[in-house]
Enzyme design. Structure first.
Site, short mmCIF file in Angstrom:
data_model
loop_
_atom_site.label_atom_id
_atom_site.label_comp_id
_atom_site.label_asym_id
_atom_site.label_seq_id
_atom_site.Cartn_x
_atom_site.Cartn_y
_atom_site.Cartn_z
CG ASP A 211 12.02 69.12 -54.91
OD1 ASP A 211 12.51 68.64 -55.93
OD2 ASP A 211 12.69 69.43 -53.90
CG ASP B 272 13.39 63.88 -57.96
OD1 ASP B 272 13.35 64.84 -58.78
OD2 ASP B 272 14.38 63.66 -57.24
P1 ATP Z 1 19.55 67.62 -55.95
O1 ATP Z 1 19.01 67.50 -54.57
O2 ATP Z 1 20.55 68.70 -56.11
O3 ATP Z 1 18.47 67.65 -57.01
P2 ATP Z 1 20.09 64.86 -55.73
O4 ATP Z 1 20.77 64.68 -54.44
O5 ATP Z 1 18.65 64.54 -55.85
O6 ATP Z 1 20.38 66.31 -56.27
P3 ATP Z 1 21.26 64.06 -58.21
O7 ATP Z 1 22.48 64.88 -58.31
O8 ATP Z 1 20.11 64.46 -59.03
O9 ATP Z 1 20.86 63.92 -56.70
O10 ATP Z 1 21.65 62.59 -58.57
C1 ATP Z 1 21.01 61.44 -58.06
C2 ATP Z 1 21.58 60.23 -58.83
O11 ATP Z 1 20.95 60.18 -60.11
C3 ATP Z 1 23.06 60.38 -59.09
O12 ATP Z 1 23.76 59.68 -58.13
C4 ATP Z 1 23.26 59.82 -60.48
O13 ATP Z 1 23.67 58.47 -60.37
C5 ATP Z 1 21.89 59.89 -61.12
N1 ATP Z 1 21.82 60.96 -62.13
C6 ATP Z 1 21.37 62.21 -61.96
N2 ATP Z 1 21.47 62.91 -63.09
C7 ATP Z 1 21.99 62.07 -64.01
C8 ATP Z 1 22.35 62.21 -65.39
N3 ATP Z 1 22.16 63.37 -66.08
N4 ATP Z 1 22.86 61.14 -66.02
C9 ATP Z 1 23.04 59.98 -65.37
N5 ATP Z 1 22.73 59.79 -64.09
C10 ATP Z 1 22.22 60.83 -63.40
#
Ligand code: ATP
Length: 360
Positions: free
Chosen positions: A248, A252
């Site tokens: 995971d 990222d």
């Molecule tokens: P999760 O834990 O559910 O994977 P997360 O907390 O890691 O989610 P994300 O929802 O993946 O966070 O988003 C992290 C940041 O990345 C967001 O604030 C957004 O700005 C950016 N981001 C994520 N996906 C996209 C996308 N498809 N297009 C543009 N920006 C994105």
């Protein structure tokens, strides 16, 4: 002519935007060969009904040929133990459908600037295979919180679990062209075998499986060290296999080296089922503004076509998979329609339209 039933779950945040974008692109690529059926699920659905994954949605997922998902989860919607409800949607699907291999390609496309100086398209091209049903996340919902004073979760590693994900990784390496650096087929086991018995066991089983693949090089890296290697010598990697939580985290990081979460595709595969969604979450900060990049989900859709085409020996679907990936590549390389997360101004709908035009 065989048609395929695809269950779609839009989910929360940017989920509906990127999921619908992908449906449009897949329709353009495959016409009536894919039959999409939308079903409910996610954090906002839970808030309304008490079910994050309704039973009829689960039944549809089980019966269809593949599942396409946007993203699920909203920050304020949590269980009493503090964990997020939305994640439960895909976690339940992973565990109940036994989707043991989470495939996350890390590929630098033309037109995308890597934050790593001097690396060019073609030089970063590897796949992270994250074990998806065991490891530390197997404890989810089952850990202990004692009197609010002590909390524990258990890391679970089974022989069967490692054997099947390691075999998957070696077989995947056989289908690829090797690492960009030297063209050698290589599978790297990412673990902390130097510290924990569970990871030493993971590595031992990985080595046993790898011994049966004499044509693929076996490599090992500790999870902390690999975060540096992925920045300094990304061209060395071909396939990396990792325990659930490590996979995971490093996927990222890998996504960050090739443009970010908006471009990172993901396929969660088992013996009988496949779930496809971008590697990102529901990004509530940009939801509903047409700012999200649909690229990650569209590339996940291409993975879906390739997986379906392989399972059903369907050459047309395999070629559609390549055409979708090439259309995304062409749009990114042209540099005229660039999503916000890659420094451009293209909306989600504009990106989708450009990719559809490229396919047409
Ligand atoms: P999760 O834990 O559910 O994977 P997360 O907390 O890691 O989610 P994300 O929802 O993946 O966070 O988003 C992290 C940041 O990345 C967001 O604030 C957004 O700005 C950016 N981001 C994520 N996906 C996209 C996308 N498809 N297009 C543009 N920006 C994105």
């Amino acid at each position: 002519m065989q048609t395929y039933d695809i269950t779609t779950i839009d989910g929360d945040g940017i989920g509906p935007e990127v999921c619908q974008a992908t449906v449009a692109v897949l329709r353009e690529a495959c016409g009536s060969r894919l039959r999409f059926q939308a079903h409910a699920g996610g954090a906002s659905h839970y808030a309304r009904t008490g079910a994050v994954l309704p039973e009829d949605t689960y039944a549809a997922c089980r019966q269809s040929h593949a599942i396409l998902h946007g993203a699920a989860g909203l920050p304020g919607i949590t269980y009493a133990d503090g964990t997020e409800v939305g994640n439960d949607l895909h976690l339940q699907l992973r565990f109940r459908l036994d989707l043991f291999a989470n495939v996350r390609p890390v590929k630098l496309y033309r037109g995308v600037q890597s934050p790593l100086r001097d690396w060019q398209p073609g030089q970063i091209d590897y796949v992270i295979v994250r074990e998806n049903t065991e490891g530390l996340y197997a404890s989810r919902g089952a850990g202990v919180n004692l009197r609010g004073e002590l909390a524990t979760d258990t890391l679970v590693v089974t022989r069967k679990g490692v054997e099947r994900v390691a075999r998957f990784a070696f077989e995947l390496a056989r289908q690829r062209n090797g690492a960009p650096r030297d063209g050698r087929r290589r599978v790297t086991c990412c673990d902390k075998a130097n510290i924990l018995r569970s990871y030493a066991f993971f590595r031992a089983v990985f080595d046993e499986v790898g011994a049966g693949f004499a044509d693929v090089e076996r490599d090992h890296a500790y999870a902390d060290a690999i975060t540096v290697h992925m920045l300094k010598k990304p061209d060395f990697y071909d396939v990396i296999v990792a325990e659930n939580m490590f996979g995971d985290i490093i996927s990222d990081l890998g996504a960050g080296t090739v443009g970010g979460l908006g471009i990172a595709a993901s396929a969660e595969l088992g013996e009988h089922h496949g779930l496809f969604q971008g590697a990102h979450g529901s990004a509530p900060d940009i939801a509903g503004q047409n700012l999200a990049s649909p690229v990650a989900t569209i590339l996940s859709g291409a993975l879906m076509l390739r997986w379906l085409g392989g399972r059903h020996a369907d050459a047309e679907l395999l070629s559609a998979a390549t055409r979708v990936e090439q259309a995304v590549q062409a749009v990114l390389a042209a540099g005229e329609t660039v999503p916000h997360d890659l420094g451009g101004t293209a909306t989600c709908t504009a990106m989708t339209a450009a990719i559809c035009r490229q396919l047409g």
